[in-house]
Design an enzyme around this catalytic site. Structure first.
Site, short mmCIF file in Angstrom:
data_model
loop_
_atom_site.label_atom_id
_atom_site.label_comp_id
_atom_site.label_asym_id
_atom_site.label_seq_id
_atom_site.Cartn_x
_atom_site.Cartn_y
_atom_site.Cartn_z
N GLY A 1 0.85 -1.20 0.00
CA GLY A 1 0.00 0.00 0.00
C GLY A 1 0.87 1.24 0.00
CB ALA A 2 2.73 2.92 -2.55
N GLY A 3 0.13 4.50 -0.40
CA GLY A 3 -0.76 5.67 -0.41
C GLY A 3 -0.25 6.77 0.49
CD GLU B 1 1.39 6.90 11.11
OE1 GLU B 1 2.23 5.99 11.14
OE2 GLU B 1 1.52 7.96 11.75
N GLY C 1 -13.39 17.36 6.90
CA GLY C 1 -13.36 16.45 5.76
C GLY C 1 -12.20 15.48 5.95
CB CYS D 1 -9.18 9.53 8.82
SG CYS D 1 -7.76 8.91 7.92
P1 NAD Z 1 -4.66 5.21 0.03
O1 NAD Z 1 -5.91 4.90 -0.68
O2 NAD Z 1 -3.97 6.51 -0.24
O3 NAD Z 1 -3.58 4.07 -0.27
C1 NAD Z 1 -3.85 2.72 -0.19
C2 NAD Z 1 -3.09 2.01 -1.29
O4 NAD Z 1 -3.20 0.61 -1.11
C3 NAD Z 1 -3.60 2.30 -2.70
O5 NAD Z 1 -2.58 2.88 -3.48
C4 NAD Z 1 -4.02 0.92 -3.25
O6 NAD Z 1 -3.75 0.75 -4.61
C5 NAD Z 1 -3.17 -0.01 -2.40
N1 NAD Z 1 -3.69 -1.36 -2.31
C6 NAD Z 1 -4.94 -1.78 -1.99
N2 NAD Z 1 -5.01 -3.12 -2.01
C7 NAD Z 1 -3.78 -3.57 -2.36
C8 NAD Z 1 -3.23 -4.86 -2.55
N3 NAD Z 1 -3.97 -5.96 -2.36
N4 NAD Z 1 -1.95 -4.96 -2.93
C9 NAD Z 1 -1.20 -3.85 -3.12
N5 NAD Z 1 -1.66 -2.60 -2.94
C10 NAD Z 1 -2.94 -2.45 -2.57
O7 NAD Z 1 -4.96 5.06 1.57
P2 NAD Z 1 -4.25 5.82 2.79
O8 NAD Z 1 -4.83 7.17 2.94
O9 NAD Z 1 -2.78 5.64 2.67
O10 NAD Z 1 -4.79 4.95 4.01
C11 NAD Z 1 -4.33 3.65 4.25
C12 NAD Z 1 -4.84 3.22 5.62
O11 NAD Z 1 -4.30 4.08 6.63
C13 NAD Z 1 -6.36 3.31 5.77
O12 NAD Z 1 -6.80 2.25 6.58
C14 NAD Z 1 -6.56 4.63 6.49
O13 NAD Z 1 -7.74 4.64 7.26
C15 NAD Z 1 -5.35 4.67 7.40
N6 NAD Z 1 -4.91 6.02 7.77
C16 NAD Z 1 -4.92 7.03 6.86
C17 NAD Z 1 -4.46 8.29 7.23
C18 NAD Z 1 -4.46 9.44 6.25
O14 NAD Z 1 -4.21 10.55 6.67
N7 NAD Z 1 -4.70 9.22 4.97
C19 NAD Z 1 -3.99 8.51 8.52
C20 NAD Z 1 -3.99 7.45 9.41
C21 NAD Z 1 -4.44 6.21 9.02
C1 UDX Z 2 -6.89 12.99 11.01
C2 UDX Z 2 -6.24 12.88 12.39
O1 UDX Z 2 -5.90 14.19 12.85
C3 UDX Z 2 -5.00 12.00 12.32
O2 UDX Z 2 -4.47 11.83 13.62
C4 UDX Z 2 -5.40 10.65 11.74
O3 UDX Z 2 -4.27 9.82 11.64
C5 UDX Z 2 -6.05 10.82 10.38
O4 UDX Z 2 -7.18 11.69 10.50
P1 UDX Z 2 -6.41 14.39 8.82
O5 UDX Z 2 -7.78 13.97 8.44
O6 UDX Z 2 -5.31 14.20 7.86
O7 UDX Z 2 -5.97 13.65 10.17
O8 UDX Z 2 -6.42 15.94 9.18
P2 UDX Z 2 -6.91 16.80 10.46
O9 UDX Z 2 -5.90 17.82 10.71
O10 UDX Z 2 -7.30 15.96 11.59
O11 UDX Z 2 -8.21 17.54 9.88
C6 UDX Z 2 -9.37 16.83 9.54
C7 UDX Z 2 -10.45 17.82 9.13
O12 UDX Z 2 -10.90 18.59 10.25
C8 UDX Z 2 -9.99 18.85 8.10
O13 UDX Z 2 -11.02 19.08 7.17
C9 UDX Z 2 -9.73 20.07 8.94
O14 UDX Z 2 -9.81 21.27 8.20
C10 UDX Z 2 -10.84 19.96 9.96
N1 UDX Z 2 -10.57 20.69 11.22
C11 UDX Z 2 -9.48 20.36 11.98
C12 UDX Z 2 -11.46 21.67 11.65
O15 UDX Z 2 -12.45 21.95 10.98
N2 UDX Z 2 -11.22 22.29 12.84
C13 UDX Z 2 -10.15 21.99 13.63
O16 UDX Z 2 -10.02 22.61 14.70
C14 UDX Z 2 -9.25 20.99 13.19
#
Ligand code: NAD
Ligand code: UDX
Length: 489
Positions: free
Chosen positions: A9-11, A159, A271, A274
């Protein structure tokens, strides 16, 4: 000692997390794998698929040295001693739990792939955000399919990075959470993963606990953060109705050291990929456990967020004399927060869709969101690509978006919006010219002096039309003549 780390997962999480591990552990070979070749090509190019301040520099330094991006899942699994699963876990859109439960099909498919091709002992680390007991499902799949040479330990290591500050958060996290099996093998696996983090994170910030507490803590942390935003947004409605200023209320309340000042910024609504997803996941878990009161408590956090977005979108239409049909409106910011190009669940999408439905023509500007993404998001949400094609223009310059617009709608708190030449913008807009500041980032006094009508969240701004009785006033259900503080609602 760990020498090879892999990540499936390279997201937004997998890429930056592994880049930081590679930076801090030059002797560990870190491989990030994704099934999406376009994404991997981007990671291997000069234009990374994820915009995060500081990320480019780290990738440039480590890529090809001890950081590798590949689509080769089999090799990544076979080579890695510690293997992160960092795939997406979106809300289910079908079947049982639709609209609430996390869709674990990607996690499960990775678990099955590991079970199929792994050789030798591995620590499988659940980095994705998942429902409680998911690690058990991963372990069950691995156990049911393993051959006699393989031994697996499954850890939960959620994370907590936030987008826009991912690198800072990864370099200097409040805590690292590791959950594992309460057994000698489990403790050993926890110690092994801790040893990687200890290379740059003080040991006292690494918390270890049982797997289920770790999994649940992640959902609860996001639910608590989102709950604060919904709480202050609910208060913002009271402020608008009374003349109190939500910024001042948040300041007063946040000074209480038991409450603290962070995450009390009222806004057009939260928004991101998560908050909503993880709360709905928690709601689903509570419902499944037959805890309807608890489910409802958390569901209200999402309901208030929907209410906030809707309230803001409706206010725009009300203020613009109850019709936006054919009017150009500049949407300033499309990402869900500043310093990211991510638009997942962005409030801007909802506000734009509402205005499109009312017949507005939109000019969208965001410094980091590509035109294709704006179109895709609006097509998905409205289900009317023709309308999007005919009524949405994506601009590469904020002045271009503002030219000829009846209103500027600030949806994302980009710093650049604070330093625009608003006198120049005002000159190019039909009058009355409106600013709807959904992020409370602009200097409202300065804007009203220029001549703008300003509407914001949780505060009544004394507008031009109220200071000059002869000036055009809106006929749209204007607020309380009693206080002389007119508002559009
Ligand atoms: P993302 O959609 O950006 O990336 C996920 C990647 O996984 C995609 O590129 C997809 O192609 C790949 N993938 C899916 N199935 C696969 C497979 N079978 N083999 C290989 N690759 C595969 O998602 P993200 O934002 O990186 O989030 C990943 C996880 O981390 C989620 O569970 C999310 O809830 C959690 N998380 C996200 C954030 C955030 O800020 N985005 C923060 C904390 C936790
Ligand atoms: C969140 C959590 O903060 C992070 O710990 C978790 O791993 C992933 O989800 P993220 O969604 O990337 O992170 O951003 P965050 O800074 O939490 O903001 C989320 C949303 O809330 C944004 O739309 C932001 O603008 C909004 N926000 C944040 C507010 O409207 N008011 C605030 O005081 C803080």
């Amino acid at each position: 000692m760990v020498t090879r780390v892999g990540c499936i997962g390279a997201g937004y999480v997998g890429g930056p997390t592994c880049a930081v591990i590679a930076l801090k552990c030059p002797d560990i070979r870190v491989t990030v794998c994704d099934m999406n070749p376009t994404r991997i090509n981007q990671w291997n190019s000069d234009k990374l698929p994820v915009f995060e301040p500081g990320l480019d520099e780290i990738v440039q330094k480590c890529r090809g040295v001890n950081l590798f991006f590949t689509t080769d899942v089999v090799a990544t699994i076979q080579e890695s001693e510690v293997l992160f699963i960092s795939v997406n876990t979106p809300t289910k859109t079908y079947g049982h739990g639709k609209g609430r439960a996390a869709n674990l099909k990607y996690v499960e498919s990775v678990a099955r792939e590991i079970a199929k091709v792994a050789r030798g002992n591995k620590i499988v680390v659940e980095k994705s955000t998942v429902p409680v007991k998911s690690a058990q499902s991963i372990a069950d799949i691995l156990k049911a399919n393993r051959n006699s040479q393989n031994k697996f330990q499954v850890l939960s290591n959620p994370e907590f990075l936030a987008e826009g500050t991912a690198i800072e958060d990864l370099l200097n996290p409040d805590r690292i959470l590791i959950g594992g099996e309460d057994s000698p093998d489990g403790w050993k696996a926890i110690e092994t993963l801790s040893s990687v983090y200890k290379r740059w994170i003080p040991a006292d910030r690494i918390i270890t606990m049982n797997t289920w507490s770790s999994e649940l803590s992640k959902l609860v942390a996001n639910a608590f953060l989102a709950q604060r935003i919904s709480a202050i947004n609910a208060v913002s409605a009271v402020c608008e109705a009374t003349g109190a200023d939500v910024g001042q209320v948040a300041l007063a309340v946040g000074k209480d050291s038991r409450i603290g000042p962070r995450f009390l910024q009222a806004s057009v609504g939260f928004g991101g990929s998560c908050f909503q997803k993880d709360i709905l996941n928690l709601v689903y878990i509570c419902e499944s456990l037959n805890l309807p009161e608890v489910a409802e408590f958390w569901l209200n956090v999402v309901s208030i967020n929907d209410y906030q977005k809707q309230r803001f979108a409706k206010r725009i239409v009300n203020c613009l004399f109850n019709t936006v049909s054919g009017k150009r409106i500049a949407i300033m910011g499309f990402a869900f927060k500043k310093n990211t190009g991510d638009t997942r669940e962005s409030a801007a999408i909802y506000v734009s869709a509402h205005l499109l439905e009312e017949g507005a023509r939109l000019a969208v500007y965001d410094p980091k969101v590509e035109a294709d993404q704006v179109t895709r998001d609006l097509n998905n949400v409205t289900g009317t690509p023709d309308v999007v094609r005919d009524q949405v223009e994506v601009c590469s310059d904020p002045y271009e978006a503002a030219r000829g617009a009846h209103a500027l709608v600030i949806c994302t708190e980009w710093d650049v919006f604070q330093t625009l030449d608003y006198a120049r913008i005002f000159a190019g807009m039909p009058k009355p010219a409106y600013v709807f500041d959904g992020r409370k980032i602009l200097d409202h006094e300065k804007l009203t002096k220029i001549g703008f009508e300003v509407e914001t969240i949780g505060k009544r701004v004394r507008n031009v039309s109220q200071s000059h009785p002869a000036a055009i006033t809106n006929g749209a259900g204007s607020g309380d003549g009693a206080t002389g503080l007119d508002s559009c609602e």
